[in-house]
Design a protein around this motif. Structure first.
Motif, PDB file in Angstrom:
ATOM      1  N   ILE A 315      21.373  14.693   6.784  1.00 50.56           N
ATOM      2  CA  ILE A 315      22.246  13.863   5.940  1.00 50.56           C
ATOM      3  C   ILE A 315      22.440  14.514   4.570  1.00 50.56           C
ATOM      4  O   ILE A 315      23.555  14.548   4.023  1.00 50.56           O
ATOM      5  CB  ILE A 315      21.641  12.452   5.790  1.00 50.56           C
ATOM      6  N   GLU A 316      21.356  15.060   4.024  1.00 44.23           N
ATOM      7  CA  GLU A 316      21.450  15.723   2.713  1.00 44.23           C
ATOM      8  C   GLU A 316      22.378  16.933   2.783  1.00 44.23           C
ATOM      9  O   GLU A 316      23.175  17.191   1.872  1.00 44.23           O
ATOM     10  CB  GLU A 316      20.063  16.141   2.246  1.00 44.23           C
ATOM     11  N   LEU A 319      26.075  15.679   3.074  1.00 47.53           N
ATOM     12  CA  LEU A 319      26.567  15.206   1.779  1.00 47.53           C
ATOM     13  C   LEU A 319      26.802  16.365   0.820  1.00 47.53           C
ATOM     14  O   LEU A 319      27.746  16.348   0.023  1.00 47.53           O
ATOM     15  CB  LEU A 319      25.571  14.207   1.174  1.00 47.53           C
ATOM     16  N   ILE A 322      30.113  17.937   1.781  1.00 50.97           N
ATOM     17  CA  ILE A 322      31.223  17.087   1.340  1.00 50.97           C
ATOM     18  C   ILE A 322      31.440  17.227  -0.165  1.00 50.97           C
ATOM     19  O   ILE A 322      32.581  17.290  -0.648  1.00 50.97           O
ATOM     20  CB  ILE A 322      30.959  15.627   1.732  1.00 50.97           C
ATOM     21  N   GLU A 323      30.339  17.292  -0.903  1.00 53.21           N
ATOM     22  CA  GLU A 323      30.442  17.500  -2.356  1.00 53.21           C
ATOM     23  C   GLU A 323      31.103  18.839  -2.657  1.00 53.21           C
ATOM     24  O   GLU A 323      31.895  18.960  -3.601  1.00 53.21           O
ATOM     25  CB  GLU A 323      29.044  17.451  -2.975  1.00 53.21           C
ATOM     26  N   TRP A 404      38.472   5.617  -0.625  1.00 54.68           N
ATOM     27  CA  TRP A 404      38.192   6.834  -1.386  1.00 54.68           C
ATOM     28  C   TRP A 404      39.329   7.155  -2.357  1.00 54.68           C
ATOM     29  O   TRP A 404      39.097   7.674  -3.454  1.00 54.68           O
ATOM     30  CB  TRP A 404      37.983   7.999  -0.418  1.00 54.68           C
ATOM     31  N   LEU A 439      30.278   6.440  -1.069  1.00 60.70           N
ATOM     32  CA  LEU A 439      29.116   7.213  -0.635  1.00 60.70           C
ATOM     33  C   LEU A 439      28.481   6.601   0.610  1.00 60.70           C
ATOM     34  O   LEU A 439      28.162   7.313   1.579  1.00 60.70           O
ATOM     35  CB  LEU A 439      28.098   7.295  -1.770  1.00 60.70           C
ATOM     36  N   ILE A 442      30.544   7.028   4.094  1.00 54.28           N
ATOM     37  CA  ILE A 442      30.689   8.320   4.765  1.00 54.28           C
ATOM     38  C   ILE A 442      30.012   8.335   6.132  1.00 54.28           C
ATOM     39  O   ILE A 442      30.615   8.778   7.124  1.00 54.28           O
ATOM     40  CB  ILE A 442      30.168   9.453   3.859  1.00 54.28           C
TER      41      ILE A 442
END
Length: 481
Positions: A315-316, A319, A322-323, A404, A439, A442
């Motif tokens: 998951i980290e 994310l 995506i960032e 979003w 957040l 997602i």
């Protein structure tokens, strides 16, 4: 292997045989009656489709939409073929699960290439220099195409400001770096791209025709594939001038007196020989070391803790990617490659970047709206549960991009009225709420996309006769079936 496994499953299940039909429609096992019947009860389709043909056509189009249409950045030097392949597979999965992020990446790179071209013409172009900087040069720069060498040793990637600083001081010569030179690095030319465009465009045309014909129906897999194909056309339009899967950058040698550049990466034979020698001489020792590592590190309590943290790490990582899509990562001054999803963003591009983000999420909403066509009677589900899951998932992937978008709209409003303290406080609160909701939404979006893909393949077991009937002109143009 996955393709062969799917084809073998449907072949072994004898699913290529058309479902029996009657004048009253197709009767499913759960009692749901399909209203779709053959186009004429007194006429037999002379060229019916099989489920295997549907699967092959959709997989070929998905491949064109997620592998061929995506133009990755350069992987960097000393990267093994296995890592390159795994990276390409990862990007392909991103294009299938979250294609709107790939659209955003392509849109940002296209606009960055355009800004770089205009900036070169207005600011850096020399009066007597015949060199012409184009969008293709801008794309090649953003994908890590220029590498600085000093004293025949690689130093770092050249980003835009650094390259132009050397160019202004006369320390690099760009006259030999033409579009043809950059095209030599590309793995695909205009003809190859046109083949993929024909595949996706022809598939979309057939889907529209089947949806418009009252005697024909679309399968769920064709609907999902059509949505991906529509977005792949946008990817091609933005990345048309970007080299495809280029791996060899242009090496620029920098000298104190004068300048010149080599147009290929220099391979140091000693390093390659050393690597192969180590692999051969220490093969047996590596196996023994691997066994000892398993015994000492994996078969203990810490290994189970690491296994428990795998979902968190995944998951980290997701994310973080995506960032990186939304907020560009700066190029490391000492790095030999650009970030995987890098695009150029100057200070003057911040306003335009937010507009690009809004545009990409609008595309995502359209992408989800195409899946909402499953509410129509042109898409047949064999159970009400499957139909309900499809509708819920399609609503999720359509509505969440609109959430979003609201966040970036608040950012644009705040930037447009910087002197209004009350408006700024209200926007800050609304922005924080929408950012938090975005957040947490997602994972739901990704899960909904996966559910739609799974249902699309599962429903191929219950294909009605209207989906197996073919379009009379389906085989007029070249097409991968």
């Amino acid at each position: 292997m996955l393709l062969y496994a799917i084809l073998y499953y449907f072949a072994s299940s004898n699913l290529s045989i058309a479902a029996p039909s009657s004048s009253s429609g197709s009767q499913f096992a759960n009692g749901m009656i399909s209203s779709i019947s053959p186009r004429d009860t007194d006429m037999v389709d002379m060229c019916p489709r099989t489920r295997l043909e549907i699967i092959w056509t959709c997989l070929a189009t998905i491949f064109a939409a997620s592998w061929v249409s995506v133009h990755p950045n350069m992987p960097g030097p000393n990267v093994s073929k296995v890592k390159k392949s795994l990276r390409r597979i990862e990007i392909m999965l991103w294009a299938i699960i979250t294609p709107e992020l790939i659209i955003l990446w392509a849109m940002q790179q296209w606009y960055g290439a355009k800004v770089i071209e205009n900036e070169f013409i207005s600011k850096y172009r020399k009066p007597n220099d015949a060199f012409k900087w184009t969008k293709k040069h801008g794309f090649f720069l953003q994908m890590g195409g220029f590498v600085l060498y000093e004293k025949d040793k690689p130093k770092r990637i050249l980003e835009w400001k650094a390259l132009m600083a050397y160019y202004e001081n006369g320390r690099v010569d760009l006259s030999e770096i033409t579009e043809a030179t950059i095209d030599d690095r590309s793995k695909a030319d205009g003809f190859g791209k046109c083949i993929a465009l024909i595949q996706t465009s022809w598939f979309i045309t057939q889907c529209i025709a089947r949806f418009s014909d009252k005697h024909l129906v679309l399968t769920e897999l064709e609907l999902v594939t059509a949505a991906l194909a529509v977005l792949s056309l946008l990817m091609y339009s933005f990345w048309w001038n970007k080299p495809f899967n280029a791996e060899v950058p242009i090496v620029i040698d920098l000298h104190e007196h004068g300048y010149y550049q080599h147009l290929s990466i220099q391979t140091h034979g000693n390093d390659v020989l050393s690597i192969h020698t180590q692999v051969v001489s220490k093969f047996r020792a590596s196996i023994q070391a691997g066994i000892e590592f398993v015994r000492s590190n994996l078969l203990n309590w810490n290994s189970f803790q690491k296994l428990a943290l795998i979902p968190y790490n995944v998951i980290e990582y997701v994310l973080g990617c995506i960032e990186e899509f939304i907020n560009p990562t700066l190029v490391d001054l000492h790095s030999m490659k650009v970030p995987a999803f890098y695009y150029f963003e100057g200070v003057a591009l911040e306003h335009r970047t937010n507009l690009n983000r809004i545009g990409s999420f609008l595309v995502a909403a359209v992408f989800g709206a195409i899946h909402c066509a499953g509410w129509s009677d042109k898409i047949i589900f064999h159970t009400r549960t499957v139909s309900l899951l499809w509708r819920i998932s399609s609503v999720i992937i359509t509505g969440l991009p609109l959430l979003w978008i609201s966040f970036f709209i608040f950012v644009l409003i705040e930037n447009a009225y910087p002197n209004s303290e009350e408006l700024e406080n209200a926007i800050d609160v609304l922005g924080d709420v929408t950012a938090l909701l975005s957040l947490f939404s997602i994972p739901f979006y990704i899960i909904a996309r996966i559910i739609l893909l799974i249902l699309a393949f599962m429903e191929l077991r219950y294909v009605p006769q209207g989906a197996l009937n073919n379009i009379p002109w389906a085989n007029v143009l070249p097409f991968i079936h």
